[in-house]
Design an enzyme around this catalytic site. Structure first.
Site, mmCIF file in Angstrom:
data_model
loop_
_atom_site.group_PDB
_atom_site.id
_atom_site.type_symbol
_atom_site.label_atom_id
_atom_site.label_comp_id
_atom_site.label_asym_id
_atom_site.label_seq_id
_atom_site.Cartn_x
_atom_site.Cartn_y
_atom_site.Cartn_z
ATOM 1 N N CYS A 130 0.726 -1.262 -0.541
ATOM 2 C CA CYS A 130 0.240 -0.342 -0.020
ATOM 3 C C CYS A 130 1.158 1.209 0.451
ATOM 4 O O CYS A 130 1.555 1.294 -1.024
ATOM 5 C CB CYS A 130 -0.524 -0.421 1.165
ATOM 6 S SG CYS A 130 -2.726 1.181 1.243
ATOM 7 N N HIS A 241 -3.615 -5.156 0.272
ATOM 8 C CA HIS A 241 -3.366 -5.916 1.833
ATOM 9 C C HIS A 241 -3.499 -7.278 1.815
ATOM 10 O O HIS A 241 -4.427 -7.739 2.466
ATOM 11 C CB HIS A 241 -4.496 -5.349 2.700
ATOM 12 C CG HIS A 241 -3.796 -3.309 2.897
ATOM 13 N ND1 HIS A 241 -3.147 -3.211 3.796
ATOM 14 C CD2 HIS A 241 -4.459 -2.277 2.207
ATOM 15 C CE1 HIS A 241 -2.813 -1.835 3.464
ATOM 16 N NE2 HIS A 241 -3.260 -1.480 3.278
ATOM 17 N N GLU A 243 -1.773 -8.882 3.968
ATOM 18 C CA GLU A 243 -1.745 -8.954 5.763
ATOM 19 C C GLU A 243 -3.258 -9.131 5.911
ATOM 20 O O GLU A 243 -3.016 -10.356 7.162
ATOM 21 C CB GLU A 243 -0.951 -8.281 6.305
ATOM 22 C CG GLU A 243 -1.108 -7.079 6.446
ATOM 23 C CD GLU A 243 -0.942 -5.829 5.875
ATOM 24 O OE1 GLU A 243 -0.932 -6.252 4.277
ATOM 25 O OE2 GLU A 243 -1.497 -4.692 5.409
#
Ligand SMILES: *[C@@H]1O[C@H](CO)[C@@H](O)[C@H](O)[C@H]1NC(C)=O
Ligand SMILES: *[C@@H]1O[C@H](CO)[C@@H](O)[C@H](O)[C@H]1NC(C)=O
Ligand SMILES: *[C@@H]1O[C@H](CO)[C@@H](O)[C@H](O)[C@H]1NC(C)=O
Length: 314
Positions: A130, A241, A243
């Protein structure tokens, strides 16, 4: 004297070298640095000036590594020392200025060191997520090329390039995983800025350095680059993202938690760490190593004030 035995030995050595040109040592105890960033959200003001979200730490750890926080405002010598001790660096998402923040200053130092290291044979991976992706575009091009993008809180399938299997990032992905990645809403986007493929391709520094691996369209139909990898360096960026799929759970935010979302998150982490295993940097001794690790810090509970379950403050 150069007896025929010497000659046979030499010949044997030569053929071994030719047959196995790259006997690469593997690092089975990699340590990845995660860059801290300035606290800009006022809900975090009481806890510290800089932070690292726990999701990035768990994400990397899940693939078999330990994490060393890289704090801001150290001097350049201290950063060089850290750089020479770790096996890769991750620039996380967040909200720091791409050109003027301390985050940007520190990212620039590590980026430059990584380029120098890999150029001289010490393979050093860099990952940007990001804002981390965005800062890579700024570091490589020398300018802020972002434009407004309406992609906050939206999960999308990636529009992958046709020959995605030729990429370093996805060459080990199964057809099933690539099918899910390109058809299911399993990549989470939380950004108000992005780089359009037009801007990207028009900038020679960027397009010579990186290859676009995927694009997406925002809520208004504007296209942005969502995944890239450097052509000749182990440098990678995702505007999405990976994660959050496994490590962020806020009910009001579009975090994908399907089984395929979990697989892709794990795949990305495994890929990063497979790159870090190719780097043999290490700390001077065990004490230095232990002191550097994130385990020395206690994460604070932040799930009731932010999208992160926990965060480390410095
Ligand atoms: C994926 O998300 C888009 C945009 O929010 C939505 O229109 C679409 O129906 C979703 N697709 C699936 C398979 O859930
Ligand atoms: C984020 O997106 C999800 C799923 O589309 C929606 O339910 C939620 O209300 C959104 N949250 C915010 C803060 O906009
Ligand atoms: C959030 O949770 C912490 C720990 O339980 C608590 O101390 C704090 O008051 C909570 N904050 C808010 C805004 O609810």
């Amino acid at each position: 004297m150069f007896s025929h035995w010497n000659f046979i030995l030499l010949f044997a050595q030569l053929t071994t070298t030719l047959a196995f040109p790259k006997v690469q040592k593997i690092n089975e105890r990699p340590i990845i640095g995660i860059l801290a960033q300035e606290v800009t959200d006022k809900v975090f003001f009481p806890f510290g000036k800089t932070y690292i979200a726990d999701s990035y730490v768990h994400f990397l750890e899940s693939a078999g590594c330990r994490v060393a926080p890289i704090r801001l405002n150290l001097n350049e010598d201290e950063y060089v020392k850290i750089f020479k001790s770790i096996n890769g660096v991750l620039f996380p998402g967040g909200a720091a200025d791409l050109l003027t923040s301390d985050f940007a200053r520190t990212a620039k130092i590590f980026y430059k060191l990584a380029i120098e290291a890999t150029s001289s044979g010490n393979y050093f991976p860099v990952w940007g997520t990001c804002m981390g992706f965005q800062i890579l575009t700024a570091l490589t091009s020398g300018e802020d090329l972002l434009s407004a993008t309406s992609a906050d809180n939206i999960s999308l399938p990636l529009q992958l390039i046709n020959d995605i299997s030729s990429s370093k990032m996805f060459q080990s992905a199964s057809p099933e995983l690539l099918q899910a990645l390109s058809h299911e809403n399993i990549t989470a986007n939380f950004h108000h800025f992005g780089i359009t493929p037009e801007t990207f391709l028009a900038n020679e520094k960027l397009s010579n350095f990186y290859r676009i691996l995927s694009t997406n369209r925002d809520k208004k139909g504007v296209e942005f680059v969502s995944t890239m990898e450097a052509r000749n360096f182990p440098i990678y960026g995702v505007q999405w993202h990976p994660e959050v799929n496994r490590f962020q759970w806020h009910r009001d935010l579009a975090y994908p938690h399907s089984e395929n979302a979990i697989w892709i998150s794990q795949y990305m982490a495994n890929f990063i760490i497979s790159e870090a295993r190719k780097n043999l940097n290490h700390f001077a001794n065990e004490q230095e190593e232990e002191k550097s690790l994130i385990y020395n810090y206690v994460a604070k509970y932040t799930a009731n004030i932010s999208g992160y379950e926990q965060a480390y403050f410095f």
